[in-house]
Design an enzyme around this catalytic site. Sequence first.
Site, PDB file in Angstrom:
ATOM      1  N   GLY A 187       0.807  -1.229   0.000  1.00  0.00           N
ATOM      2  CA  GLY A 187       0.000   0.000   0.000  1.00  0.00           C
ATOM      3  C   GLY A 187       0.829   1.264   0.000  1.00  0.00           C
ATOM      4  N   SER A 188       0.713   2.105  -1.016  1.00  0.00           N
ATOM      5  CA  SER A 188       1.645   3.212  -1.147  1.00  0.00           C
ATOM      6  C   SER A 188       1.255   4.136  -2.304  1.00  0.00           C
ATOM      7  CB  SER A 188       3.046   2.650  -1.372  1.00  0.00           C
ATOM      8  OG  SER A 188       2.988   1.574  -2.285  1.00  0.00           O
ATOM      9  N   ARG A 189       2.222   4.958  -2.758  1.00  0.00           N
ATOM     10  CA  ARG A 189       1.943   5.944  -3.790  1.00  0.00           C
ATOM     11  C   ARG A 189       3.223   6.298  -4.539  1.00  0.00           C
ATOM     12  NH1 ARG A 189      -0.068  11.587  -1.544  1.00  0.00           N
ATOM     13  NH2 ARG A 189       1.328  12.850  -2.790  1.00  0.00           N
TER      14      ARG A 189
END
Length: 230
Positions: A187-189
Amino acid sequence: MNMIGTFVKPMHPEGRRFVAIFLVIALALFLMSDFLGWVGLGLTVWCYYFFRDPKRTTPVDSNLFISPADGVVSLIGRAVPPAELGMDGTELTRVSVFMNVFNCHVNRSPIAGTVRKVAYRPGKFFNASLDKASSDNERNSLCIEMQDGRQIAVVQIAGLVARRIVCFVRDDARLEAGERFGLIRFGSRVDVYLPEGVKPLVSVGQTMVAGETVLADMSYDGPARTGRTG
């Protein structure tokens, strides 16, 4: 064979030990309860799926910027690239692609160029979809110099669940558009800072495919794109 390939994707080597750990836990849970064992086995399949690394077909055009990540465009706006990259401090158009825990997390270069600097900075773990994640969260930043000498920034940002950013390249590495350069666990960007004057061809809420979706086109001189949800 094609049907199998639709559901079974190659796994990135970074995921092997995690899948092995999940599998051992699942087998141990089977000794306690069939129900818990099947839950553990389901999580093992999810872990494998998380680290999938499918092949992508990248458009061949030196004017195009390609999405560096699977996910959804969460933010588009003006911002200054991370200070640790040593760029000139000018605000550029930033496009943020948010990855949830079901997206493929292998990151790809948005354009061909030479990595002039890789800079890691520890930080917090706010929800990566928030604007403040760009400045406050753990991140790994790349300054990529294109053939014409202009530079862009690509930033891997850890999220609420992510606790480990992996980068495969170092200073002076040569990258092709769509080439794998790293991944972020759970989960990240990824933020892309486009060169001055380059307008994004995507809109907030649009679904992106790493290595395939066109993010921007340097030859395009029309207005920035807008989207409609229906």
